[in-house]
Design a protein around this motif. Structure first.
Motif, PDB file in Angstrom:
ATOM      1  N   TYR A  40       0.879  -1.068  -0.290  1.00  0.00           N
ATOM      2  CA  TYR A  40       0.221   0.270   0.013  1.00  0.00           C
ATOM      3  C   TYR A  40       1.013   1.436   0.191  1.00  0.00           C
ATOM      4  N   PRO A  65      -5.929   0.590   5.852  1.00  0.00           N
ATOM      5  CA  PRO A  65      -5.981  -0.174   4.899  1.00  0.00           C
ATOM      6  C   PRO A  65      -5.158  -1.133   5.113  1.00  0.00           C
ATOM      7  N   ALA A  66      -5.542  -2.834   4.189  1.00  0.00           N
ATOM      8  CA  ALA A  66      -3.800  -2.676   4.256  1.00  0.00           C
ATOM      9  C   ALA A  66      -3.268  -2.672   4.056  1.00  0.00           C
ATOM     10  N   GLN A  67      -1.902  -3.310   4.511  1.00  0.00           N
ATOM     11  CA  GLN A  67      -0.859  -2.427   4.128  1.00  0.00           C
ATOM     12  C   GLN A  67       0.001  -3.932   2.870  1.00  0.00           C
ATOM     13  N   THR A  68      -0.106  -4.547   2.747  1.00  0.00           N
ATOM     14  CA  THR A  68      -0.240  -5.479   1.455  1.00  0.00           C
ATOM     15  C   THR A  68      -1.133  -6.907   0.996  1.00  0.00           C
ATOM     16  N   VAL A  69      -1.435  -6.754  -0.005  1.00  0.00           N
ATOM     17  CA  VAL A  69      -2.234  -7.910  -0.653  1.00  0.00           C
ATOM     18  C   VAL A  69      -1.299  -9.075  -1.875  1.00  0.00           C
ATOM     19  N   ALA A  83      -6.734 -14.620  -2.878  1.00  0.00           N
ATOM     20  CA  ALA A  83      -5.995 -13.224  -2.437  1.00  0.00           C
ATOM     21  C   ALA A  83      -6.000 -13.560  -0.631  1.00  0.00           C
ATOM     22  N   GLN A  84      -4.361 -13.049   0.042  1.00  0.00           N
ATOM     23  CA  GLN A  84      -4.431 -12.356   1.111  1.00  0.00           C
ATOM     24  C   GLN A  84      -4.281 -11.148   1.662  1.00  0.00           C
ATOM     25  N   THR A  85      -4.813 -10.343   2.601  1.00  0.00           N
ATOM     26  CA  THR A  85      -4.573  -8.779   3.277  1.00  0.00           C
ATOM     27  C   THR A  85      -3.628  -9.070   4.202  1.00  0.00           C
ATOM     28  N   GLY A  89      -3.765 -12.246   7.183  1.00  0.00           N
ATOM     29  CA  GLY A  89      -5.362 -11.914   6.795  1.00  0.00           C
ATOM     30  C   GLY A  89      -5.842 -13.711   6.702  1.00  0.00           C
ATOM     31  N   TYR A 109      -2.117   0.203  -4.997  1.00  0.00           N
ATOM     32  CA  TYR A 109      -0.987  -0.644  -4.235  1.00  0.00           C
ATOM     33  C   TYR A 109       0.127  -1.069  -5.686  1.00  0.00           C
TER      34      TYR A 109
END
Length: 225
Positions: A40, A65-69, A83-85, A89, A109
């Motif tokens: 993000y 918001p999620a820092q990574t996806v 997908a994983q947040t 997550g 992102y």
């Protein structure tokens, strides 16, 4: 779906194939998995003081918001994407074209890295073996070999775990490690997805979320992702 267990292989893809070549059924088929890691990028005005400023203005406190996806896909399941947040997550099944959505929001992102695991899959009686390699990179100084063992007769891991491990001991090099060893935090949503039983002790049917979680655990353990 049939139960699968993912392993970090102590050795090479060629070593694994050599160990099983006398027992395989049918031809080897090319197979791959792709993981894309996004991070993000906070727009201006949304730094550490932004939530407090929004609350002071009467706008409420915005959700962080999620820092990574992380997106995961497999070549033998082209209509599925996961997908994983964050790194702990929940694993979500997404539209197969979610990468187009990520491209639309690339201002928020940014794609940090793409990791590809390439190899083969083959049948071994009631079992299926997938084995592949992630090349060495700046993050991972040596190549990473990963194997997935699938046991078709069962959908409950707690009923076939011993069979899978016995098979792994026979076909994988010594000291190969199951991904479950890297899933230490069972209290997270991701860890809960890997549980073999419910809180009441009832068996949980194995599903794709558990499989994805295992692959991510191995890649992160070896700093490949």
């Amino acid at each position: 779906m049939p139960v699968s267990r993912v392993y970090l292989v102590e050795g090479t893809e060629e070593e694994v194939l050599e160990r099983v070549k006398a027992h395989s059924i049918g031809d080897k088929v090319a197979w791959s998995a792709i993981c894309q890691a996004y991070r993000y990028n906070a727009p201006r005005g949304t730094g550490a003081g932004a939530p407090a400023a929004a609350a002071a203005a009467g706008l409420g406190t915005p959700a962080a918001p999620a820092q990574t996806v992380t997106l995961v896909s497999f070549s033998d399941s082209p209509n599925q994407k996961f997908a994983q947040t964050g790194e702990d997550g929940e694993i979500l099944q997404c539209h197969p074209q979610i990468d187009r959505v990520m491209d639309l929001i690339k201002g928020r992102y940014r794609l940090m890295r793409t990791v590809k695991l390439s190899g083969v899959k083959l049948g071994l009686g009631d079992f299926e073996l997938k084995v592949g390699t992630v090349p060495a990179s700046q993050r991972s100084e040596s190549a990473v070999t990963i194997a997935e063992l699938k046991y078709h007769p069962s959908v409950y891991e707690d009923m076939c775990g011993a069979v899978l491990q016995s098979f792994a001991d026979a076909v994988l090099p010594p000291n190969s490690t199951p991904a479950t060893e890297f899933l230490k935090d069972a209290g997270t949503q991701g860890g809960a997805a890997a549980a073999a039983t419910t809180d009441d002790g009832d068996p949980v049917e194995f599903d794709d979320r558990q499989l994805v979680l295992q692959y991510l655990a191995v890649l992160r353990e070896k700093k490949a992702l």
